[in-house]
Design a protein around this motif. Structure first.
Motif, mmCIF file in Angstrom:
data_model
loop_
_atom_site.group_PDB
_atom_site.id
_atom_site.type_symbol
_atom_site.label_atom_id
_atom_site.label_comp_id
_atom_site.label_asym_id
_atom_site.label_seq_id
_atom_site.Cartn_x
_atom_site.Cartn_y
_atom_site.Cartn_z
ATOM 1 N N PHE A 75 -6.490 7.154 -10.761
ATOM 2 C CA PHE A 75 -7.016 5.817 -11.022
ATOM 3 C C PHE A 75 -6.588 4.833 -9.931
ATOM 4 N N TYR A 76 -5.354 4.945 -9.471
ATOM 5 C CA TYR A 76 -4.819 4.007 -8.477
ATOM 6 C C TYR A 76 -5.183 4.375 -7.048
ATOM 7 N N GLU A 77 -5.697 5.564 -6.859
ATOM 8 C CA GLU A 77 -6.083 5.993 -5.518
ATOM 9 C C GLU A 77 -7.389 5.339 -5.081
ATOM 10 N N ASP A 78 -8.309 5.186 -6.003
ATOM 11 C CA ASP A 78 -9.618 4.630 -5.678
ATOM 12 C C ASP A 78 -9.545 3.117 -5.553
ATOM 13 N N ALA A 79 -10.198 2.606 -4.541
ATOM 14 C CA ALA A 79 -10.228 1.156 -4.343
ATOM 15 C C ALA A 79 -11.098 0.506 -5.413
ATOM 16 N N ALA A 80 -10.593 -0.553 -5.973
ATOM 17 C CA ALA A 80 -11.366 -1.285 -6.978
ATOM 18 C C ALA A 80 -12.438 -2.114 -6.282
ATOM 19 N N THR A 81 -13.618 -2.106 -6.841
ATOM 20 C CA THR A 81 -14.688 -2.923 -6.292
ATOM 21 C C THR A 81 -15.184 -3.864 -7.387
ATOM 22 N N ALA A 82 -15.463 -5.061 -6.986
ATOM 23 C CA ALA A 82 -15.971 -6.058 -7.928
ATOM 24 C C ALA A 82 -16.915 -6.991 -7.177
ATOM 25 N N PHE A 88 -15.363 -14.386 -9.825
ATOM 26 C CA PHE A 88 -15.442 -15.828 -10.091
ATOM 27 C C PHE A 88 -15.270 -16.139 -11.581
ATOM 28 N N THR A 89 -15.834 -15.298 -12.447
ATOM 29 C CA THR A 89 -15.709 -15.557 -13.886
ATOM 30 C C THR A 89 -14.276 -15.385 -14.374
ATOM 31 N N ASP A 90 -13.467 -14.626 -13.663
ATOM 32 C CA ASP A 90 -12.062 -14.437 -14.035
ATOM 33 C C ASP A 90 -11.150 -15.526 -13.484
ATOM 34 N N SER A 91 -11.687 -16.419 -12.680
ATOM 35 C CA SER A 91 -10.855 -17.457 -12.077
ATOM 36 C C SER A 91 -11.147 -18.822 -12.709
ATOM 37 N N ASP A 92 -10.259 -19.749 -12.483
ATOM 38 C CA ASP A 92 -10.468 -21.143 -12.871
ATOM 39 C C ASP A 92 -9.624 -22.004 -11.937
ATOM 40 N N LYS A 93 -9.484 -23.282 -12.240
ATOM 41 C CA LYS A 93 -8.767 -24.156 -11.318
ATOM 42 C C LYS A 93 -7.270 -23.830 -11.232
ATOM 43 N N LYS A 94 -6.760 -23.074 -12.200
ATOM 44 C CA LYS A 94 -5.352 -22.694 -12.177
ATOM 45 C C LYS A 94 -5.130 -21.228 -11.788
ATOM 46 N N PRO A 96 -6.213 -18.782 -8.892
ATOM 47 C CA PRO A 96 -6.904 -18.624 -7.604
ATOM 48 C C PRO A 96 -7.429 -17.206 -7.401
ATOM 49 N N ILE A 97 -8.325 -17.078 -6.468
ATOM 50 C CA ILE A 97 -8.837 -15.776 -6.053
ATOM 51 C C ILE A 97 -8.147 -15.443 -4.735
ATOM 52 N N ILE A 98 -7.490 -14.308 -4.696
ATOM 53 C CA ILE A 98 -6.791 -13.879 -3.481
ATOM 54 C C ILE A 98 -7.340 -12.523 -3.076
ATOM 55 N N PHE A 99 -7.762 -12.397 -1.842
ATOM 56 C CA PHE A 99 -8.249 -11.132 -1.308
ATOM 57 C C PHE A 99 -7.218 -10.583 -0.341
ATOM 58 N N ILE A 100 -6.882 -9.335 -0.511
ATOM 59 C CA ILE A 100 -5.961 -8.656 0.412
ATOM 60 C C ILE A 100 -6.759 -7.559 1.096
ATOM 61 N N LEU A 101 -6.902 -7.682 2.385
ATOM 62 C CA LEU A 101 -7.662 -6.700 3.159
ATOM 63 C C LEU A 101 -6.712 -5.818 3.937
ATOM 64 N N SER A 102 -7.114 -4.589 4.114
ATOM 65 C CA SER A 102 -6.321 -3.675 4.909
ATOM 66 C C SER A 102 -7.126 -3.251 6.138
ATOM 67 N N GLY A 104 -9.387 -1.556 8.541
ATOM 68 C CA GLY A 104 -10.559 -0.731 8.297
ATOM 69 C C GLY A 104 -11.399 -1.174 7.105
ATOM 70 N N ALA A 105 -10.899 -2.130 6.352
ATOM 71 C CA ALA A 105 -11.652 -2.620 5.189
ATOM 72 C C ALA A 105 -12.762 -3.558 5.661
ATOM 73 N N ASP A 106 -13.903 -3.475 5.022
ATOM 74 C CA ASP A 106 -15.036 -4.331 5.363
ATOM 75 C C ASP A 106 -15.314 -5.238 4.161
ATOM 76 N N PRO A 107 -14.959 -6.526 4.254
ATOM 77 C CA PRO A 107 -15.142 -7.433 3.116
ATOM 78 C C PRO A 107 -16.603 -7.700 2.769
ATOM 79 N N SER A 108 -17.521 -7.341 3.656
ATOM 80 C CA SER A 108 -18.932 -7.588 3.389
ATOM 81 C C SER A 108 -19.571 -6.482 2.561
ATOM 82 N N ASP A 109 -18.845 -5.385 2.323
ATOM 83 C CA ASP A 109 -19.401 -4.287 1.496
ATOM 84 C C ASP A 109 -19.436 -4.654 0.049
#
Length: 109
Positions: A75-82, A88-94, A96-102, A104-109
């Protein structure tokens, strides 16, 4: 360098030089993480990653993925995709949304 900094690897370079035929199958393996380490049967999985980093750095990311699957589960080996909508629905003003890229990762996928 590995033998200088980490206990247990002090004479590994000597063993490799004297027993190269034993080490070849490990050093040149397609999936190095799956191969037994010659002369070091007691080597734990994390220290094996250290050795892989020292001798076959290009295999480290793949080996780390196998390590995570072995220790934590597939389960932890596979990259989570959303989608952005889901995130956005999981976030609010308190919250934040944080993206951690590694590398070779392509954020546009």
């Amino acid at each position: 360098m590995l033998g200088i900094k980490f206990k247990g690897f002090e004479d590994i370079h000597i063993d490799m030089a004297q027993n190269l035929s034993k080490w070849e199958s490990f050093l040149f393996a397609e999936e190095i993480y799956q191969e037994p380490v010659p002369s070091y049967p007691e080597l734990n999985a994390f220290r094996k990653l250290m050795l892989i980093r020292a001798v076959r750095g290009e295999q480290l990311v793949f080996s780390m993925s196998q390590y995570v699957a072995e220790k934590l589960g597939k389960f932890y080996e596979d990259a989570a995709t959303a989608s952005m909508a889901d995130v956005f629905t999981d976030s609010d003003k308190k919250t934040p949304i944080i993206f951690i890229l590694s590398q070779g990762a392509d954020p546009s996928d």
